[in-house]
Design an enzyme around this catalytic site. Structure first.
Site, PDB file in Angstrom:
ATOM      1  N   ILE A  97      45.055  49.583  49.431  1.00  0.00           N
ATOM      2  CA  ILE A  97      46.356  49.787  48.783  1.00  0.00           C
ATOM      3  C   ILE A  97      46.665  48.750  47.711  1.00  0.00           C
ATOM      4  O   ILE A  97      47.655  48.870  47.007  1.00  0.00           O
ATOM      5  CB  ILE A  97      47.507  49.782  49.819  1.00  0.00           C
ATOM      6  CG1 ILE A  97      47.421  48.559  50.737  1.00  0.00           C
ATOM      7  CG2 ILE A  97      47.524  51.062  50.619  1.00  0.00           C
ATOM      8  CD1 ILE A  97      48.619  48.402  51.644  1.00  0.00           C
ATOM      9  N   LYS A 155      45.019  45.182  45.218  1.00  0.00           N
ATOM     10  CA  LYS A 155      44.063  44.104  44.988  1.00  0.00           C
ATOM     11  C   LYS A 155      44.785  42.952  44.350  1.00  0.00           C
ATOM     12  O   LYS A 155      45.645  43.144  43.499  1.00  0.00           O
ATOM     13  CB  LYS A 155      42.957  44.589  44.060  1.00  0.00           C
ATOM     14  CG  LYS A 155      41.691  44.928  44.814  1.00  0.00           C
ATOM     15  CD  LYS A 155      40.501  45.126  43.901  1.00  0.00           C
ATOM     16  CE  LYS A 155      39.378  45.709  44.734  1.00  0.00           C
ATOM     17  NZ  LYS A 155      38.549  46.635  44.020  1.00  0.00           N
ATOM     18  N   GLY A 208      41.911  38.764  47.373  1.00  0.00           N
ATOM     19  CA  GLY A 208      41.390  39.741  48.317  1.00  0.00           C
ATOM     20  C   GLY A 208      41.879  41.135  48.021  1.00  0.00           C
ATOM     21  O   GLY A 208      42.523  41.392  47.006  1.00  0.00           O
ATOM     22  N   LYS A 220      44.825  42.149  54.832  1.00  0.00           N
ATOM     23  CA  LYS A 220      44.281  41.535  53.615  1.00  0.00           C
ATOM     24  C   LYS A 220      42.874  41.064  53.942  1.00  0.00           C
ATOM     25  O   LYS A 220      42.683  40.251  54.849  1.00  0.00           O
ATOM     26  CB  LYS A 220      45.174  40.376  53.206  1.00  0.00           C
ATOM     27  CG  LYS A 220      44.778  39.665  51.936  1.00  0.00           C
ATOM     28  CD  LYS A 220      46.016  38.969  51.383  1.00  0.00           C
ATOM     29  CE  LYS A 220      45.694  37.854  50.421  1.00  0.00           C
ATOM     30  NZ  LYS A 220      46.913  37.159  49.989  1.00  0.00           N
ATOM     31  N   ASP A 239      53.789  30.644  43.759  1.00  0.00           N
ATOM     32  CA  ASP A 239      53.292  31.811  43.028  1.00  0.00           C
ATOM     33  C   ASP A 239      54.307  32.954  43.142  1.00  0.00           C
ATOM     34  O   ASP A 239      53.945  34.102  43.394  1.00  0.00           O
ATOM     35  CB  ASP A 239      51.916  32.226  43.577  1.00  0.00           C
ATOM     36  CG  ASP A 239      51.137  33.103  42.600  1.00  0.00           C
ATOM     37  OD1 ASP A 239      51.544  33.209  41.416  1.00  0.00           O
ATOM     38  OD2 ASP A 239      50.124  33.699  43.018  1.00  0.00           O
TER      39      ASP A 239
HETATM   40  P1  ADP Z   1      46.382  38.228  46.631  1.00  0.00           P
HETATM   41  O1  ADP Z   1      46.474  36.911  47.339  1.00  0.00           O
HETATM   42  O2  ADP Z   1      44.970  38.686  46.490  1.00  0.00           O
HETATM   43  O3  ADP Z   1      47.171  38.253  45.356  1.00  0.00           O
HETATM   44  P2  ADP Z   1      48.511  39.718  47.922  1.00  0.00           P
HETATM   45  O4  ADP Z   1      48.865  39.274  49.303  1.00  0.00           O
HETATM   46  O5  ADP Z   1      49.420  39.288  46.825  1.00  0.00           O
HETATM   47  O6  ADP Z   1      47.001  39.324  47.627  1.00  0.00           O
HETATM   48  O7  ADP Z   1      48.389  41.309  47.922  1.00  0.00           O
HETATM   49  C1  ADP Z   1      47.915  42.031  46.794  1.00  0.00           C
HETATM   50  C2  ADP Z   1      48.697  43.321  46.603  1.00  0.00           C
HETATM   51  O8  ADP Z   1      48.543  44.152  47.768  1.00  0.00           O
HETATM   52  C3  ADP Z   1      50.215  43.111  46.471  1.00  0.00           C
HETATM   53  O9  ADP Z   1      50.587  42.875  45.139  1.00  0.00           O
HETATM   54  C4  ADP Z   1      50.747  44.438  46.973  1.00  0.00           C
HETATM   55  O10 ADP Z   1      50.685  45.419  45.950  1.00  0.00           O
HETATM   56  C5  ADP Z   1      49.758  44.837  48.066  1.00  0.00           C
HETATM   57  N1  ADP Z   1      50.213  44.407  49.399  1.00  0.00           N
HETATM   58  C6  ADP Z   1      50.003  43.204  49.959  1.00  0.00           C
HETATM   59  N2  ADP Z   1      50.523  43.124  51.196  1.00  0.00           N
HETATM   60  C7  ADP Z   1      51.094  44.316  51.443  1.00  0.00           C
HETATM   61  C8  ADP Z   1      51.831  44.866  52.570  1.00  0.00           C
HETATM   62  N3  ADP Z   1      52.048  44.137  53.658  1.00  0.00           N
HETATM   63  N4  ADP Z   1      52.290  46.134  52.485  1.00  0.00           N
HETATM   64  C9  ADP Z   1      52.069  46.853  51.356  1.00  0.00           C
HETATM   65  N5  ADP Z   1      51.387  46.409  50.266  1.00  0.00           N
HETATM   66  C10 ADP Z   1      50.912  45.152  50.300  1.00  0.00           C
HETATM   67 MG    MG Z   2      49.169  38.099  45.144  1.00  0.00          MG
END
Ligand code: ADP
Ligand code: MG
Length: 485
Positions: free
Chosen positions: A189, A191, A195, A210, A311
């Site tokens: 869903i 990136k 991760g 994640k 961030d």
């Molecule tokens: P990274 O550290 O790689 O940036 P994130 O934790 O920010 O990873 O997650 C990347 C993307 O995944 C987010 O911008 C969001 O779109 C989606 N995402 C992350 N966590 C969730 C969640 N708990 N439910 C729905 N979407 C999520």
């Molecule tokens: Mg992020």
């Protein structure tokens, strides 16, 4: 081989079968794979047994379970093989753990120098000995791994033990590991930098997983550590469920399991959603409440350290079904240890997302020894997020007159701005996002416009604190309730 439909796979073993899979089969998505694994597991009696698992893998498994891991040589606790040639192709897969090296055998007992032909007996004896040696080696390995404790360089599993001991927030380590074993990946869903995030199922419930890129162990470690901070839980902070890391050497899988929010990130949500003023206020208030909770320290033996996110941006904020937000992605966060009066990791200055970096971060004048400075930099980024939200707020009256969704500084820097691009705009020219004239005509937008300007002030100490913004919004909401609804 590319197929235009999913394929049917054998599905067996504790954690491999999604809900609704019947007769021991599951069906992959288009271009998915079938897999079979064999893994050493320890029984209650302390014996090592081999456990086979089979099931479906999503396409582009990008590091989640590495189909090529069976090529890794000796002493591997788990081996996976994948196929997509035909339905049920994984029934034929027979992944085997590589044989342990024969060196523990004393030369006299080794089968190699046996003179003359005394075949059957000797081969049987050698096989028995090899088996015993393999079992002994496996047990030794298990025990050594369990004892590994804090010795550097420690295997990944030891990290998890380090993190969970004594932190007091989140599920006990063993429960977390069980949860991690019981999840079934559904679809990718999102990136990010560190991760890929998957929707998954755990006991019928939807969760987000994640999966960290294999090179990002430090980021997994940091995020897990932050989530396990005492008193971290808050309705506007993404809810942590479990973390797990397994594997050795070149095969490592690092997971972080959290609540799932189907509306996705604020950045994605605002592309299409239009907010009415009460929804905007509720949403803005929730983000600020989450940040105020992070920034706050609670004294006492079981107190909470202050946390700076570093961030803050719309992609790292999730939208919940009730319209409130939850702050996510703690890979860069820092904590302030009040007793020692110091930041808990050596912070580097230029981290975060360039577009959202505060002027003092871009100019590298942020005082890393002063924890308040990190909070002030978060407040600058929050100001930009509030601006992104306000653009999507229609001031009622039916006509949906709103600005299109845009990233801050979209009109003055390129898509992936460099430090220099951002420095020129934010530090040298001291530009800030433009406030449309229509905002002044609506109390909620006008109030937020005033607040965001005080958040993104050039001079950090002049910026409002999260607690201040939270209180102001609460009061505003109360005073204007009649006008807004
Ligand atoms: P990274 O550290 O790689 O940036 P994130 O934790 O920010 O990873 O997650 C990347 C993307 O995944 C987010 O911008 C969001 O779109 C989606 N995402 C992350 N966590 C969730 C969640 N708990 N439910 C729905 N979407 C999520
Ligand atoms: Mg992020």
């Amino acid at each position: 081989m590319r197929l235009t439909r999913g394929i049917v796979c054998e599905c067996s073993g504790a954690s491999a079968c999604p809900d609704g899979s019947n007769n021991g089969t599951c069906t992959t998505q288009v271009n998915g794979y079938c897999f079979a694994t064999v893994e050493e597991v320890e029984t209650d009696a302390g014996l090592v047994e081999l456990e086979r698992t089979a099931g479906c893998l999503p396409p582009d498994e990008s590091g989640f379970m590495q189909c090529k891991s069976s090529q890794v040589p000796h002493r591997h606790p788990k081996v996976i093989e994948c196929c997509n040639s035909s339905d049920l192709c994984n029934r034929r897969l027979q992944p085997r753990l590589p044989a342990y090296p024969a060196d523990p055998l004393p030369p006299a007992l080794s089968p190699a120098p046996a003179p003359g032909p005394q075949p059957a007996l000797l081969v049987a004896a050698a096989l028995c000995l090899a088996l015993v040696a393999a079992l002994a080696a496996a047990l030794l390995l298990c025990r050594r791994r369990r004892r590994a404790g804090k010795r550097p360089p420690s295997p990944p599993a030891a990290h998890l033990a380090e993190i969970s001991s004594g932190s007091g927030s989140g599920l006990p380590l063993l429960v977390q590991r069980t949860v991690a074993k019981q999840i079934q990946m559904v679809e990718s869903i999102g990136k990010g930098r560190y991760g890929e995030v998957w929707l998954a199922r755990w006991r019928g419930e939807r969760v987000a997983v994640k999966v960290f890129f294999t090179t990002e162990e430090a980021s997994w470690f940091r995020e897990t550590e932050i989530y396990q901070t005492v008193l971290m839980r808050h309705e506007n902070v993404l809810g942590f469920i479990a973390a797990d890391i397994k594997g050795t050497g070149s095969w490592t899988q690092m997971l972080l399991i959290t609540d799932y929010h189907e509306r996705g990130s604020l950045h994605d949500y605002l592309q299409t959603a239009v907010l009415d003023p009460p929804a905007l206020l509720a949403m803005a208030y929730s983000v600020v409440a989450g940040l105020a909770h992070l920034h706050m320290d609670i004294f006492g033996t079981k107190g909470k350290p202050a946390i700076a996110h570093r961030d803050i941006k719309s992609k790292n904020i999730l939208v919940k079904r009730n319209g409130q937000c939850a702050i996510a992605d703690f890979g860069l966060a820092v904590r302030f240890v009040a007793e020692r009066d110091e930041v808990d990791i050596a912070p580097n200055t230029r981290v975060g997302t360039r577009r959202y970096m505060a002027p003092e971060v871009l100019a590298e004048t942020l005082q890393v020894t002063d924890f308040e400075a990190f909070k002030m930099a978060d407040m600058y980024s929050l100001g930009l997020v509030l601006w992104e939200m306000c653009r999507r707020c229609g001031a009622g009256g039916g006509a949906q007159h709103v600005e299109s969704y845009a990233l801050p500084y979209h009109d003055v820097v390129p898509a992936d701005p460099s430090f220099d691009d951002m420095h020129a705009v934010v530090v040298v020219q001291r530009m800030r996002p433009p406030v449309p004239a229509r905002w002044a005509r609506h109390p909620a937008l006008a109030a937020l416009a005033a607040l965001m300007a005080e958040c993104w002030h050039h001079n950090p100490p002049v910026r409002l604190t999260a607690l201040r913004v939270k209180k102001t919004l609460a009061k505003f909401h109360k005073d204007c309730d009649v006008k807004l609804v």
